[in-house]
Design a protein around this motif. Structure first.
Motif, mmCIF file in Angstrom:
data_model
loop_
_atom_site.group_PDB
_atom_site.id
_atom_site.type_symbol
_atom_site.label_atom_id
_atom_site.label_comp_id
_atom_site.label_asym_id
_atom_site.label_seq_id
_atom_site.Cartn_x
_atom_site.Cartn_y
_atom_site.Cartn_z
ATOM 1 N N UNK A 1 0.814 -1.058 -0.126
ATOM 2 C CA UNK A 1 -0.020 -0.431 0.443
ATOM 3 C C UNK A 1 1.327 1.553 0.537
ATOM 4 N N UNK A 2 1.951 0.986 0.583
ATOM 5 C CA UNK A 2 2.232 2.385 0.557
ATOM 6 C C UNK A 2 3.127 2.671 -0.423
ATOM 7 N N UNK B 1 -9.068 -3.365 5.181
ATOM 8 C CA UNK B 1 -7.917 -5.035 6.263
ATOM 9 C C UNK B 1 -8.072 -4.883 7.201
ATOM 10 N N UNK B 2 -8.848 -3.591 7.629
ATOM 11 C CA UNK B 2 -9.227 -4.019 9.456
ATOM 12 C C UNK B 2 -10.534 -3.961 9.274
ATOM 13 N N UNK B 3 -11.265 -4.838 8.494
ATOM 14 C CA UNK B 3 -12.358 -5.386 9.285
ATOM 15 C C UNK B 3 -12.592 -6.946 10.244
ATOM 16 N N UNK C 1 -8.062 3.501 -3.254
ATOM 17 C CA UNK C 1 -7.119 3.362 -1.976
ATOM 18 C C UNK C 1 -7.070 3.080 -1.357
ATOM 19 N N UNK C 2 -7.684 4.311 -0.518
ATOM 20 C CA UNK C 2 -7.716 4.394 0.918
ATOM 21 C C UNK C 2 -8.898 3.640 1.319
ATOM 22 N N UNK C 3 -10.492 3.768 1.249
ATOM 23 C CA UNK C 3 -10.899 2.547 1.405
ATOM 24 C C UNK C 3 -10.717 1.363 0.904
#
Length: 313
Positions: free
Chosen positions: A195-196, A244-246, A237-239
């Motif tokens: 993601x980075x 991933x935190x779900x 991308x932010x979504x």
């Protein structure tokens, strides 16, 4: 990087139905609708040669294909959790590995789509030479290889360490299969790198397009449209990152909140973090395209709203 879904084992089917009779339908309806939309868009993209040979449409096809797989897997796992269907460990392993492979593909695809927009605006005379269908296909193959690294590493560690499943039957979650601490570290490391890297690429292309738009020689309208598209890439991308935190959110709410509140939050989290990010592709990249939209409308309505099929080679 898995999007597997969990539900507290103390929740029965009857309890869920009694508490939220309409929420199961609320969860399933958008899944069915957007799966249909994605299917129609894929059929549309395969219906014309221009869509099969143009870089941005090839990338859109890959994006829709991956998002449809993730949407379908997440939906099935959610239903399995709600109705208490327990999956064998081997079956869960296959599902988790498949999810881990496809989940990072969408962010990588966003990076490629941003680069394509950047080349079209900043190097318009070389765009046709650089963004060929062959190079686009190779690029898609590369991001699929990169997306497989997490799962490949997890499976290698799983075999080397002689790991076994925590239980033979259970709700399909990533910790059920890859429960060692090293798997969690590897997953977070790969996710951070992925993601980075994608974020840097999208921000770089956005800045490049903004600078190019200020040039006197640039096509202002095309540059502004490309700038807005890349900005949408960054938002999406932010979504994806939030999705991933779900699993962590669901585990936390079941630990600290009462059962009914936790179930309600799970519905919201599923719709907002799993379904919504994967429903943006057809809205952002398909319906905004003036070439693609009329053909898509024709197929979407089975030709009922158009007397003549749009002609495009």
């Amino acid at each position: 990087m898995s999007n597997t879904t969990i539900l507290d084992t103390n929740v029965t089917v009857q309890q869920v139905i009694n508490w939220n009779p309409f929420k199961a339908v609320l969860s399933m309806t958008p899944c069915f609708f957007f799966l249909y939309v994605n299917l129609v868009m894929l059929v549309t993209l395969r219906s014309k040669v221009v869509f099969q040979e143009t870089s941005r449409y090839i990338l859109l096809t890959n994006m829709l294909f991956v998002d449809s797989i993730n949407l379908l897997v997440s939906f099935l796992l959610y239903i399995f959790a709600v109705v208490r269907v327990q999956l064998n460990g081997i079956i869960c392993l296959v599902i988790v590995v498949s999810s881990d492979i496809t989940t990072p593909i969408s962010p990588f695809n966003l990076a490629l789509m941003s680069l394509e927009q950047y080349i079209a605006i900043c190097f318009p005379l070389r765009h046709a030479e650089i963004a060929t269908s062959r190079r686009t296909g190779v690029s898609i193959g590369v991001i699929w290889m990169l997306g497989s690294l997490t799962s490949l590493t997890d499976v290698i560690v799983f075999v080397i360490t002689g790991s076994t499943f925590d239980i033979k039957w259970g709700y399909c979650t990533r910790p059920l299969v890859f429960h060692l601490k090293v798997h969690e570290v590897l997953n977070k490391t790969f996710s951070g790198i992925y993601f980075t890297s994608v974020g840097v690429i999208i921000i770089y292309t956005y800045i490049g397009i903004v600078v190019a738009a200020r040039s006197a020689a640039s096509d202002k309208m095309s540059a502004n449209k490309a700038r807005k598209t890349v900005l949408l890439h960054l938002i999406q991308l932010g979504l994806y990152l939030a999705s991933l935190s779900h699993e962590s959110i669901i585990i936390a709410v079941y630990q600290y909140l009462d059962l009914i509140t936790a179930v309600n939050i799970q519905y919201v989290a599923f719709l907002g973090l799993i379904i919504f990010p994967r429903c943006l592709s057809p809205l952002v990249y398909g319906l905004r395209d003036q070439t693609f939209r009329p053909i898509f409308k024709y197929y979407f309505t089975f030709g009922l709203r158009s007397t003549v099929k749009p002609v495009l080679i």
